[in-house]
Write a protein that holds these residues in place. Structure first.
Motif, PDB file in Angstrom:
ATOM      1  N   GLY A  48       0.787  -1.218   0.000  1.00  0.00           N
ATOM      2  CA  GLY A  48       0.000   0.000   0.000  1.00  0.00           C
ATOM      3  C   GLY A  48       0.822   1.272   0.000  1.00  0.00           C
ATOM      4  O   GLY A  48       0.292   2.369  -0.012  1.00  0.00           O
ATOM      5  N   ASN A  49       2.164   1.133   0.010  1.00  0.00           N
ATOM      6  CA  ASN A  49       3.049   2.299   0.006  1.00  0.00           C
ATOM      7  C   ASN A  49       2.643   3.307   1.077  1.00  0.00           C
ATOM      8  O   ASN A  49       2.509   4.508   0.826  1.00  0.00           O
ATOM      9  N   THR A  50       2.431   2.816   2.271  1.00  0.00           N
ATOM     10  CA  THR A  50       1.983   3.677   3.365  1.00  0.00           C
ATOM     11  C   THR A  50       3.085   3.833   4.402  1.00  0.00           C
ATOM     12  O   THR A  50       4.131   3.203   4.305  1.00  0.00           O
ATOM     13  N   HIS A  51       2.847   4.691   5.360  1.00  0.00           N
ATOM     14  CA  HIS A  51       3.849   4.938   6.392  1.00  0.00           C
ATOM     15  C   HIS A  51       3.569   4.066   7.616  1.00  0.00           C
ATOM     16  O   HIS A  51       2.423   3.817   7.965  1.00  0.00           O
ATOM     17  N   SER A  52       4.632   3.623   8.234  1.00  0.00           N
ATOM     18  CA  SER A  52       4.534   2.877   9.486  1.00  0.00           C
ATOM     19  C   SER A  52       5.878   3.018  10.183  1.00  0.00           C
ATOM     20  O   SER A  52       6.812   3.581   9.626  1.00  0.00           O
ATOM     21  N   LEU A  53       5.957   2.507  11.412  1.00  0.00           N
ATOM     22  CA  LEU A  53       7.208   2.695  12.149  1.00  0.00           C
ATOM     23  C   LEU A  53       7.501   1.485  13.019  1.00  0.00           C
ATOM     24  O   LEU A  53       6.675   1.094  13.846  1.00  0.00           O
ATOM     25  N   GLY A  69       6.302  -1.056  16.060  1.00  0.00           N
ATOM     26  CA  GLY A  69       6.013  -2.307  15.358  1.00  0.00           C
ATOM     27  C   GLY A  69       5.254  -2.141  14.055  1.00  0.00           C
ATOM     28  O   GLY A  69       5.156  -3.085  13.282  1.00  0.00           O
ATOM     29  N   GLY A  70       4.704  -0.968  13.815  1.00  0.00           N
ATOM     30  CA  GLY A  70       4.058  -0.739  12.534  1.00  0.00           C
ATOM     31  C   GLY A  70       2.605  -1.160  12.483  1.00  0.00           C
ATOM     32  O   GLY A  70       1.969  -1.456  13.495  1.00  0.00           O
ATOM     33  N   ARG A  71       2.055  -1.198  11.282  1.00  0.00           N
ATOM     34  CA  ARG A  71       0.642  -1.475  11.036  1.00  0.00           C
ATOM     35  C   ARG A  71       0.334  -2.968  11.091  1.00  0.00           C
ATOM     36  O   ARG A  71       1.238  -3.807  11.062  1.00  0.00           O
ATOM     37  N   ASP A  72      -0.951  -3.267  11.081  1.00  0.00           N
ATOM     38  CA  ASP A  72      -1.361  -4.672  11.073  1.00  0.00           C
ATOM     39  C   ASP A  72      -0.860  -5.390   9.822  1.00  0.00           C
ATOM     40  O   ASP A  72      -0.514  -6.570   9.877  1.00  0.00           O
ATOM     41  N   HIS A 102       1.589   2.460  14.463  1.00  0.00           N
ATOM     42  CA  HIS A 102       2.664   2.190  15.431  1.00  0.00           C
ATOM     43  C   HIS A 102       2.406   0.914  16.237  1.00  0.00           C
ATOM     44  O   HIS A 102       3.358   0.226  16.593  1.00  0.00           O
ATOM     45  N   VAL A 103       1.149   0.602  16.534  1.00  0.00           N
ATOM     46  CA  VAL A 103       0.850  -0.575  17.367  1.00  0.00           C
ATOM     47  C   VAL A 103       0.023  -1.640  16.655  1.00  0.00           C
ATOM     48  O   VAL A 103      -0.308  -2.656  17.245  1.00  0.00           O
ATOM     49  N   GLY A 104      -0.290  -1.420  15.372  1.00  0.00           N
ATOM     50  CA  GLY A 104      -1.149  -2.367  14.654  1.00  0.00           C
ATOM     51  C   GLY A 104      -0.584  -3.772  14.616  1.00  0.00           C
ATOM     52  O   GLY A 104      -1.303  -4.751  14.837  1.00  0.00           O
ATOM     53  N   ALA A 105       0.719  -3.910  14.331  1.00  0.00           N
ATOM     54  CA  ALA A 105       1.337  -5.238  14.265  1.00  0.00           C
ATOM     55  C   ALA A 105       1.369  -5.892  15.640  1.00  0.00           C
ATOM     56  O   ALA A 105       1.128  -7.106  15.767  1.00  0.00           O
ATOM     57  N   LEU A 106       1.653  -5.109  16.676  1.00  0.00           N
ATOM     58  CA  LEU A 106       1.658  -5.657  18.045  1.00  0.00           C
ATOM     59  C   LEU A 106       0.271  -6.173  18.418  1.00  0.00           C
ATOM     60  O   LEU A 106       0.139  -7.248  19.018  1.00  0.00           O
ATOM     61  N   ILE A 107      -0.756  -5.441  18.059  1.00  0.00           N
ATOM     62  CA  ILE A 107      -2.132  -5.884  18.327  1.00  0.00           C
ATOM     63  C   ILE A 107      -2.378  -7.239  17.679  1.00  0.00           C
ATOM     64  O   ILE A 107      -2.924  -8.157  18.318  1.00  0.00           O
ATOM     65  N   GLU A 108      -1.967  -7.393  16.430  1.00  0.00           N
ATOM     66  CA  GLU A 108      -2.174  -8.664  15.730  1.00  0.00           C
ATOM     67  C   GLU A 108      -1.387  -9.794  16.388  1.00  0.00           C
ATOM     68  O   GLU A 108      -1.894 -10.912  16.531  1.00  0.00           O
ATOM     69  N   PHE A 258      16.238   9.395  10.777  1.00  0.00           N
ATOM     70  CA  PHE A 258      15.437   8.349  10.138  1.00  0.00           C
ATOM     71  C   PHE A 258      14.012   8.858   9.918  1.00  0.00           C
ATOM     72  O   PHE A 258      13.334   9.214  10.875  1.00  0.00           O
ATOM     73  N   PHE A 259      13.576   8.854   8.677  1.00  0.00           N
ATOM     74  CA  PHE A 259      12.282   9.449   8.345  1.00  0.00           C
ATOM     75  C   PHE A 259      11.106   8.477   8.384  1.00  0.00           C
ATOM     76  O   PHE A 259       9.975   8.906   8.572  1.00  0.00           O
ATOM     77  N   ASN A 260      11.306   7.195   8.161  1.00  0.00           N
ATOM     78  CA  ASN A 260      10.179   6.236   8.131  1.00  0.00           C
ATOM     79  C   ASN A 260       9.053   6.720   7.230  1.00  0.00           C
ATOM     80  O   ASN A 260       7.880   6.698   7.597  1.00  0.00           O
ATOM     81  N   ALA A 261       9.402   7.181   6.047  1.00  0.00           N
ATOM     82  CA  ALA A 261       8.403   7.740   5.137  1.00  0.00           C
ATOM     83  C   ALA A 261       8.472   7.050   3.785  1.00  0.00           C
ATOM     84  O   ALA A 261       9.557   6.811   3.270  1.00  0.00           O
ATOM     85  N   PRO A 262       7.318   6.729   3.185  1.00  0.00           N
ATOM     86  CA  PRO A 262       7.326   6.224   1.807  1.00  0.00           C
ATOM     87  C   PRO A 262       7.736   7.345   0.859  1.00  0.00           C
ATOM     88  O   PRO A 262       7.786   8.520   1.234  1.00  0.00           O
ATOM     89  N   GLU A 263       8.004   7.002  -0.377  1.00  0.00           N
ATOM     90  CA  GLU A 263       8.569   7.975  -1.320  1.00  0.00           C
ATOM     91  C   GLU A 263       7.680   9.199  -1.511  1.00  0.00           C
ATOM     92  O   GLU A 263       8.169  10.333  -1.579  1.00  0.00           O
ATOM     93  N   TRP A 264       6.361   8.983  -1.607  1.00  0.00           N
ATOM     94  CA  TRP A 264       5.469  10.124  -1.842  1.00  0.00           C
ATOM     95  C   TRP A 264       5.517  11.127  -0.691  1.00  0.00           C
ATOM     96  O   TRP A 264       5.465  12.337  -0.902  1.00  0.00           O
ATOM     97  N   LEU A 265       5.639  10.612   0.550  1.00  0.00           N
ATOM     98  CA  LEU A 265       5.715  11.513   1.697  1.00  0.00           C
ATOM     99  C   LEU A 265       7.098  12.139   1.797  1.00  0.00           C
ATOM    100  O   LEU A 265       7.244  13.326   2.114  1.00  0.00           O
ATOM    101  N   TRP A 266       8.126  11.351   1.518  1.00  0.00           N
ATOM    102  CA  TRP A 266       9.503  11.850   1.526  1.00  0.00           C
ATOM    103  C   TRP A 266       9.652  13.046   0.577  1.00  0.00           C
ATOM    104  O   TRP A 266      10.312  14.030   0.890  1.00  0.00           O
ATOM    105  N   ASN A 267       8.989  12.959  -0.580  1.00  0.00           N
ATOM    106  CA  ASN A 267       9.092  14.008  -1.598  1.00  0.00           C
ATOM    107  C   ASN A 267       7.916  14.972  -1.590  1.00  0.00           C
ATOM    108  O   ASN A 267       7.824  15.831  -2.478  1.00  0.00           O
TER     109      ASN A 267
END
Length: 304
Positions: A48-53, A69-72, A102-108, A258-267
């Motif tokens: 999905g080319n989205t941001h997570s951390l 931990g990032g998204r689910d 930030h906590v989606g993966a931990l929740i899963e 460290f930006f943790n940003a996909p390309e569209w957000l980075w630019n």
């Protein structure tokens, strides 16, 4: 002829020794301080080319620290690293704030039937009622993580407080800032509840500060104690856009960010080209250049 063969063999031995020495030095360098793996941003393009951390940090003696931990949708990647680095066990898991990226993966992980164990979970949350009233748009993740705190996979739950010091192997963790329930009139209420902390490898005096998604109001609090903010590297607040103020970064004075940003957000690209959106990433990148930051990283793996 024999002399020529001898010289050739001697040369080969010398080359092997040289490469062996380089390899040993690289290995020693790799295990000094903190060994850090960064997940998110550009590495998530196929999801999905989205941001997570998410960050994985291994200490000198191999203890595993996870931040957020990032998204689910990142859960399989997160689990892969937990099994690879910790054999299914996370010694220390820090959560900056209760948002799904930030906590989606931990929740899963906590909901799934798996063998992962979390020895120590560090966090500071507000009440379910607070999130429902003042952070409704992102309420679901907060509600879930609050309900899952009693999960048996978590052995110890540590509610953090400002000024707390946590010793982890060769790493010192300074809790610099936690939640502030009085911040409740903004769209970014949940972001402003980010816990800010600094990890320092005491033996080599290398440090990284985690800002979560802290913003302008958190910046006011952070700038009251500028000295503790100084760090070699920084996790850029809110994926490098619309986070803490420039003054906070000036106090940190990072060499690496460290930006943790996909390309569209980075630019800052809404699909119409470079710097055509309303995000502040390009502006923030300019701040970091002014600070003579050596590297602005948006990659998967970086080692200290």
């Amino acid at each position: 002829m024999k002399k020529k063969i001898y010289i050739i063999l001697l040369t080969i031995v010398i080359i092997i020794c040289i490469f062996g020495f380089i390899k040993i030095n690289a290995y020693i360098k790799e295990i000094e301080g903190m060994k850090l793996t960064l997940i998110g941003g550009s590495t998530m393009e196929n999801k999905g080319n989205t941001h997570s951390l998410a960050y994985f940090i291994r200490t000198r003696n191999g203890e595993l620290i996870v931040v957020d931990g990032g998204r689910d949708i990142d859960v399989e990647t997160i689990k892969k690293y937990i099994y690879e680095y910790g054999d299914g066990k996370v010694n220390h898991w820090f959560i900056t704030h209760a948002h799904d990226d930030h906590v989606g993966a931990l929740i899963e992980i906590l909901k799934e039937d798996n063998s992962i164990e979390i020895e120590n979970l560090y966090y500071k949350f507000l009440s379910d009622a607070w999130y429902k009233r003042f952070d409704l748009m992102r309420y679901d993740a907060a509600h879930e993580i609050l309900n899952l705190l009693s999960n048996e996979k978590i052995k110890n739950r540590i509610e953090c407080k400002r000024g707390q010091i946590i010793e982890i192997d060769n790493i010192r963790c300074d809790i610099i800032r936690t939640v502030n329930p009085s911040i409740k009139s903004l769209e970014s209420n949940g972001n402003e509840q980010s816990m800010v902390f600094k990890l320092t490898a005491k033996d080599v005096k290398k440090s990284i500060i985690f800002l979560g998604d802290a913003g302008e109001f958190a910046s006011i609090e952070l700038l009251k104690n500028k000295e503790i903010l100084k760090a070699d590297s920084v996790q850029m607040a809110h994926h490098g856009q619309d986070g803490v103020t420039e003054e906070v970064y000036q106090a940190i004075k990072p060499k690496i960010c460290f930006f943790n940003a996909p390309e569209w957000l980075w630019n800052n690209d809404i699909g119409e080209g470079y710097d055509t959106g309303n995000w502040k990433t390009v502006i923030v990148r300019g701040w970091m250049k002014k600070l003579n930051t050596i590297k602005m990283m948006n990659l998967e793996k970086v080692y200290f």
